[in-house]
Every structure is written in structure tokens, then in C-alpha cells.
Scaffold this motif. Structure first.
Motif, PDB file in Angstrom:
ATOM      1  N   MET A 196       0.841  -1.186   0.000  1.00 10.42           N
ATOM      2  CA  MET A 196       0.000   0.000   0.000  1.00 10.42           C
ATOM      3  C   MET A 196       0.879   1.239   0.000  1.00 10.42           C
ATOM      4  O   MET A 196       1.877   1.299   0.721  1.00 10.42           O
ATOM      5  CB  MET A 196      -0.909   0.020   1.239  1.00 10.42           C
ATOM      6  CG  MET A 196      -1.864   1.218   1.268  1.00 10.42           C
ATOM      7  SD  MET A 196      -2.677   1.435   2.893  1.00 10.42           S
ATOM      8  CE  MET A 196      -3.467  -0.146   3.094  1.00 10.42           C
ATOM      9  N   THR A 197       0.495   2.208  -0.816  1.00  4.65           N
ATOM     10  CA  THR A 197       1.215   3.472  -0.830  1.00  4.65           C
ATOM     11  C   THR A 197       0.214   4.608  -0.692  1.00  4.65           C
ATOM     12  O   THR A 197      -0.994   4.413  -0.868  1.00  4.65           O
ATOM     13  CB  THR A 197       2.031   3.636  -2.118  1.00  4.65           C
ATOM     14  OG1 THR A 197       2.882   4.780  -2.018  1.00  4.65           O
ATOM     15  CG2 THR A 197       1.135   3.809  -3.329  1.00  4.65           C
ATOM     16  N   THR A 198       0.697   5.780  -0.359  1.00 10.63           N
ATOM     17  CA  THR A 198      -0.169   6.953  -0.231  1.00 10.63           C
ATOM     18  C   THR A 198       0.084   7.914  -1.386  1.00 10.63           C
ATOM     19  O   THR A 198       1.190   7.964  -1.931  1.00 10.63           O
ATOM     20  CB  THR A 198       0.091   7.694   1.099  1.00 10.63           C
ATOM     21  OG1 THR A 198       1.472   8.067   1.176  1.00 10.63           O
ATOM     22  CG2 THR A 198      -0.268   6.809   2.276  1.00 10.63           C
ATOM     23  N   ARG A 199      -0.935   8.657  -1.722  1.00  8.11           N
ATOM     24  CA  ARG A 199      -0.803   9.656  -2.790  1.00  8.11           C
ATOM     25  C   ARG A 199      -1.521  10.921  -2.353  1.00  8.11           C
ATOM     26  O   ARG A 199      -2.681  10.861  -1.919  1.00  8.11           O
ATOM     27  CB  ARG A 199      -1.392   9.129  -4.102  1.00  8.11           C
ATOM     28  CG  ARG A 199      -1.128  10.058  -5.272  1.00  8.11           C
ATOM     29  CD  ARG A 199      -1.474   9.413  -6.589  1.00  8.11           C
ATOM     30  NE  ARG A 199      -2.903   9.308  -6.794  1.00  8.11           N
ATOM     31  CZ  ARG A 199      -3.468   8.910  -7.928  1.00  8.11           C
ATOM     32  NH1 ARG A 199      -2.691   8.506  -8.927  1.00  8.11           N
ATOM     33  NH2 ARG A 199      -4.766   8.836  -8.046  1.00  8.11           N
ATOM     34  N   THR A 200      -0.856  12.044  -2.469  1.00  7.95           N
ATOM     35  CA  THR A 200      -1.429  13.328  -2.084  1.00  7.95           C
ATOM     36  C   THR A 200      -1.934  14.066  -3.316  1.00  7.95           C
ATOM     37  O   THR A 200      -1.184  14.257  -4.287  1.00  7.95           O
ATOM     38  CB  THR A 200      -0.388  14.198  -1.350  1.00  7.95           C
ATOM     39  OG1 THR A 200       0.101  13.482  -0.216  1.00  7.95           O
ATOM     40  CG2 THR A 200      -1.013  15.499  -0.889  1.00  7.95           C
ATOM     41  N   ALA A 201      -3.188  14.446  -3.278  1.00  9.86           N
ATOM     42  CA  ALA A 201      -3.790  15.160  -4.405  1.00  9.86           C
ATOM     43  C   ALA A 201      -3.430  16.633  -4.348  1.00  9.86           C
ATOM     44  O   ALA A 201      -2.848  17.121  -3.378  1.00  9.86           O
ATOM     45  CB  ALA A 201      -5.309  14.988  -4.373  1.00  9.86           C
ATOM     46  N   ALA A 202      -3.793  17.345  -5.418  1.00  9.69           N
ATOM     47  CA  ALA A 202      -3.479  18.779  -5.502  1.00  9.69           C
ATOM     48  C   ALA A 202      -4.153  19.573  -4.394  1.00  9.69           C
ATOM     49  O   ALA A 202      -3.666  20.622  -3.966  1.00  9.69           O
ATOM     50  CB  ALA A 202      -3.902  19.309  -6.862  1.00  9.69           C
ATOM     51  N   THR A 203      -5.289  19.076  -3.889  1.00  8.08           N
ATOM     52  CA  THR A 203      -6.014  19.774  -2.828  1.00  8.08           C
ATOM     53  C   THR A 203      -5.418  19.505  -1.448  1.00  8.08           C
ATOM     54  O   THR A 203      -5.859  20.089  -0.464  1.00  8.08           O
ATOM     55  CB  THR A 203      -7.486  19.336  -2.825  1.00  8.08           C
ATOM     56  OG1 THR A 203      -7.546  17.912  -2.637  1.00  8.08           O
ATOM     57  CG2 THR A 203      -8.154  19.702  -4.141  1.00  8.08           C
ATOM     58  N   GLY A 204      -4.455  18.579  -1.375  1.00  4.02           N
ATOM     59  CA  GLY A 204      -3.860  18.237  -0.092  1.00  4.02           C
ATOM     60  C   GLY A 204      -4.440  17.000   0.551  1.00  4.02           C
ATOM     61  O   GLY A 204      -3.925  16.527   1.567  1.00  4.02           O
ATOM     62  N   SER A 205      -5.515  16.446  -0.015  1.00  7.10           N
ATOM     63  CA  SER A 205      -6.104  15.229   0.535  1.00  7.10           C
ATOM     64  C   SER A 205      -5.202  14.038   0.236  1.00  7.10           C
ATOM     65  O   SER A 205      -4.485  14.014  -0.766  1.00  7.10           O
ATOM     66  CB  SER A 205      -7.494  14.997  -0.056  1.00  7.10           C
ATOM     67  OG  SER A 205      -7.405  14.843  -1.464  1.00  7.10           O
ATOM     68  N   THR A 206      -5.254  13.037   1.098  1.00  6.22           N
ATOM     69  CA  THR A 206      -4.418  11.855   0.960  1.00  6.22           C
ATOM     70  C   THR A 206      -5.259  10.647   0.553  1.00  6.22           C
ATOM     71  O   THR A 206      -6.333  10.420   1.126  1.00  6.22           O
ATOM     72  CB  THR A 206      -3.688  11.537   2.274  1.00  6.22           C
ATOM     73  OG1 THR A 206      -2.854  12.634   2.621  1.00  6.22           O
ATOM     74  CG2 THR A 206      -2.828  10.289   2.139  1.00  6.22           C
ATOM     75  N   GLY A 207      -4.771   9.902  -0.417  1.00  2.86           N
ATOM     76  CA  GLY A 207      -5.439   8.680  -0.846  1.00  2.86           C
ATOM     77  C   GLY A 207      -4.503   7.501  -0.705  1.00  2.86           C
ATOM     78  O   GLY A 207      -3.282   7.653  -0.633  1.00  2.86           O
ATOM     79  N   PHE A 208      -5.082   6.321  -0.663  1.00  2.00           N
ATOM     80  CA  PHE A 208      -4.317   5.093  -0.504  1.00  2.00           C
ATOM     81  C   PHE A 208      -4.504   4.222  -1.746  1.00  2.00           C
ATOM     82  O   PHE A 208      -5.608   4.113  -2.279  1.00  2.00           O
ATOM     83  CB  PHE A 208      -4.773   4.339   0.746  1.00  2.00           C
ATOM     84  CG  PHE A 208      -4.646   5.148   2.001  1.00  2.00           C
ATOM     85  CD1 PHE A 208      -3.449   5.191   2.696  1.00  2.00           C
ATOM     86  CD2 PHE A 208      -5.721   5.895   2.479  1.00  2.00           C
ATOM     87  CE1 PHE A 208      -3.323   5.952   3.854  1.00  2.00           C
ATOM     88  CE2 PHE A 208      -5.608   6.657   3.628  1.00  2.00           C
ATOM     89  CZ  PHE A 208      -4.401   6.677   4.314  1.00  2.00           C
ATOM     90  N   MET A 209      -3.409   3.618  -2.207  1.00  2.00           N
ATOM     91  CA  MET A 209      -3.417   2.876  -3.455  1.00  2.00           C
ATOM     92  C   MET A 209      -2.802   1.490  -3.267  1.00  2.00           C
ATOM     93  O   MET A 209      -1.839   1.325  -2.518  1.00  2.00           O
ATOM     94  CB  MET A 209      -2.644   3.653  -4.525  1.00  2.00           C
ATOM     95  CG  MET A 209      -2.634   3.014  -5.897  1.00  2.00           C
ATOM     96  SD  MET A 209      -1.726   4.029  -7.103  1.00  2.00           S
ATOM     97  CE  MET A 209      -2.795   5.466  -7.184  1.00  2.00           C
ATOM     98  N   LEU A 210      -3.373   0.505  -3.944  1.00  2.00           N
ATOM     99  CA  LEU A 210      -2.861  -0.861  -3.896  1.00  2.00           C
ATOM    100  C   LEU A 210      -1.789  -1.057  -4.958  1.00  2.00           C
ATOM    101  O   LEU A 210      -1.971  -0.686  -6.123  1.00  2.00           O
ATOM    102  CB  LEU A 210      -4.010  -1.851  -4.137  1.00  2.00           C
ATOM    103  CG  LEU A 210      -3.621  -3.322  -4.260  1.00  2.00           C
ATOM    104  CD1 LEU A 210      -2.988  -3.843  -2.972  1.00  2.00           C
ATOM    105  CD2 LEU A 210      -4.847  -4.162  -4.632  1.00  2.00           C
ATOM    106  N   LEU A 211      -0.675  -1.641  -4.547  1.00  2.00           N
ATOM    107  CA  LEU A 211       0.413  -1.998  -5.451  1.00  2.00           C
ATOM    108  C   LEU A 211       0.660  -3.494  -5.358  1.00  2.00           C
ATOM    109  O   LEU A 211       0.492  -4.098  -4.301  1.00  2.00           O
ATOM    110  CB  LEU A 211       1.707  -1.271  -5.074  1.00  2.00           C
ATOM    111  CG  LEU A 211       1.686   0.251  -4.959  1.00  2.00           C
ATOM    112  CD1 LEU A 211       3.049   0.739  -4.481  1.00  2.00           C
ATOM    113  CD2 LEU A 211       1.322   0.890  -6.282  1.00  2.00           C
TER     114      LEU A 211
END
Length: 326
Positions: A196-211
């Protein structure tokens, strides 16, 4: 003629109950800085086999559409029996780097701006400001965006034909990976570990992604979606792992229902448990919504990393024990 379990799956098919004896993975390399750590993510460390078993929790944004589909002519079993793209044969991870996917994404964005931005704003301005201002926004805002949406809808009609996607085959246990200018690469599913990794959007919100990280190379496969909650990544992985695991039936989702009878392990499971053939199709929409909410909460509460027996012993309740209370 119905396939038997013996001739349906190849010897390479993944079975969590009788795993292969794999060569130990080489020791991990030293982390190469922030971007390397983000690229690899962190291991999920989950027990083999589906444990939470709440696949409906993933279907929230489309359960009504999926049920409508099940009630239409396109869900007839003949459309699934002998096609490579059937949900009991292949699962697909698309990529944004294809026109078919990019155009669909733009279509959804155009729809949101057209109806939420142009349409509703025109109505609000009509009552709050006046007719002329509302007509101007409607003419120069809503109508152009609506035209773009309609054009994209025509261009993306039907199922997309993908080339750069990652394909997961239940009956062979293989993962087929796109390589530019080369034949597709085939790797056994059990050689991948979920991260699992995290990704920060342009708005500053954080999302989680499956690898999916290949144990014996630098290959990393990324799922196209990122999620606001970590448990959704666990769900995504578990549904994929259960799909590939021939010791378990297909995940209990709406889209899988017409194809369940064509997967021998699933058909045998449904016969033993007395599952109705049209369980999801014939369900009352209110009950379906209640079941979805219960599955969502059950997945959120699940102690990920524990087996199902451990979770139940610690007081966790599956959605079957929750939804009638909603």
C-alpha cells in the motif's frame, strides 16, 4: 457441456490451500530515498485466502446500476459462457495511459461540470438573480459542457478495447503484463506481494493505493484507483486474491452473478450452500442498500491482518449479522 473441476483449471492456477514451494525472495534493497519508498509502498502482511469476505463493500457507487444490468438482456448467461472477458475467466486492471480510459474519465468530469456546475447553477441564478443572467450561464456554460459530455459518451460507447492493461487469469493463475514493443509478460500470481502506498492530491487530501510488487524483480503494478480509507485497499486486494484462488468461490458481487455457474468451484459451492441463482438480481433494492451499508461497516471494522476465526473470536461481526438492524 459443463466443465468439471479437474479440467477447468491448469496446474499453474493459484490455490491458497496448497501453495507452491517458492524460492525465498532476495533480501530487500536499501531504500533509495523518498520517491523509492513511495514507489514500493509498505507490505500489507495479510494471511492467505479471503478472510473478511465482504466484497459487496466495494460496489457502493454502482450497486443500483449493476442490479439494473442483471435485470436486462445483456446479462444473459450465453454472453458469459465462452468469452475470454467473462468475469469468471479474467479480471483487469486498466491504466490511465490509454485513450479508452482517459476519455471515460473526461466524460465523468464533463458530466459533473455540466449538470452540477452549469445546470444547477443556472437554476439557482434564475431564482436568485434573474432570467437574463441564468440564460447566459445556461447558453455559454451548460450547453457547451453538455455537448462535450454527449460527444464523449458517443466516443466511449460499449466496452473499451484495452491493450496496456494488466490481466489476471483465474484458470491459469497467471498475470499478463503489457510491455511496450514486446510480447506481454506472464508471471504467476503467487509471486506478487500486496503493498500500500499513499498519494497526495493537488487539494492536499491523501489517498491510498494498492500496489503489487514482484518478489523476484523490480516490477511494480499499480491499481488505477486511490481510496480515502485504508480498509478499501485491503478490500481491493482480498477481492483480487479470492478471484485468483481456485480453493474459493468467486467473490460474491453483483457483476459476478451471471457467470458463477460457469466456474466449477463456484458452482459447486453455490449448490452446497443452496445459493439462489438470481440472489442479487431478485433482491429488493432497499435490502440491497442495507446489505451494502452493513458490508461497508463490517469491512471497516475488520481487524485486518487477522484470520476470520481470530476476528470472530474477538467480537467482529460479518454483514450477515448486521444488515437487518439497519
Amino acid at each position: 457441456m459443463t466443465e468439471t473441476i479437474d479440467n477447468a483449471y491448469q496446474d499453474t492456477a493459484y490455490n491458497s490451500q496448497s501453495p507452491r514451494k517458492l524460492v525465498p525472495a532476495p533480501p530487500p534493497k536499501e531504500p533509495g530515498g523518498y520517491f523509492s519508498r513511495v514507489a514500493m509502498g509498505r507490505p500489507l502482511h495479510l494471511p492467505a485466502g479471503a478472510q473478511c469476505r465482504e466484497p459487496l463493500a466495494e460496489d457502493g457507487t454502482c450497486i443500483e446500476d449493476d442490479q439494473d444490468f442483471l435485470r436486462g438482456p445483456e446479462s444473459h448467461p450465453k454472453a458469459y459462457q465462452n468469452t475470454e472477458d467473462a468475469p469468471h475467466i479474467k479480471a483487469v486492471w486498466p491504466t490511465m495511459f490509454e485513450w479508452a480510459i482517459a476519455l471515460r474519465t473526461l466524460r465523468y468530469v464533463a458530466a459533473w461540470f455540466a449538470f452540477a456546475g452549469g445546470g444547477f447553477s443556472s437554476i439557482y441564478i434564475f431564482f436568485a438573480v434573474g432570467y437574463k443572467e441564468a440564460l447566459g450561464l445556461f447558453t455559454w456554460g451548460f450547453l457547451p459542457l453538455l455537448s462535450i459530455w454527449l460527444l464523449l459518451k458517443i466516443l466511449t460507447w460499449g466496452e473499451p478495447k484495452l491493450k496496456k492493461d494488466t490481466r489476471f487469469y483465474r484458470r491459469t493463475g497467471m498475470v499478463s503484463i503489457y510491455q511496450k514493443g514486446k510480447p506481454r509478460r506472464e508471471i504467476p500470481f503467487d509471486e506478487f506481494d500486496p503493498h500500500m502506498t499513499t498519494r497526495t492530491a493537488a487539494t492536499g487530501s491523501t489517498g491510498f493505493m494498492l500496489l503489487l510488487v514482484h518478489r523476484y524483480s523490480d516490477l511494480v503494478i499499480s491499481h488505477i484507483n486511490d481510496y480515502p480509507d485504508e480498509f478499501e485497499v485491503y478490500l481491493e486486494w482480498e477481492n483480487l486474491a479470492q478471484f485468483m484462488d481456485i480453493s474459493q468461490p468467486l467473490p460474491e458481487t453483483l457483476i459476478n452473478e451471471p457467470a458463477r455457474q460457469f466456474d466449477p468451484v463456484t458452482a459447486e459451492h453455490d449448490k452446497k450452500t443452496g445459493r439462489p441463482k438470481h440472489f442479487w438480481r431478485d433482491m429488493n433494492p432497499k435490502e440491497l442498500e442495507a446489505r451494502y451499508k452493513a458490508a461497508r461497516q463490517a469491512a471497516k471494522d475488520y481487524p485486518w491482518g487477522k484470520t476470520r476465526e481470530q476476528a470472530l473470536a474477538n467480537g467482529w461481526k460479518p454483514s450477515e449479522q448486521r444488515w437487518q438492524k439497519n
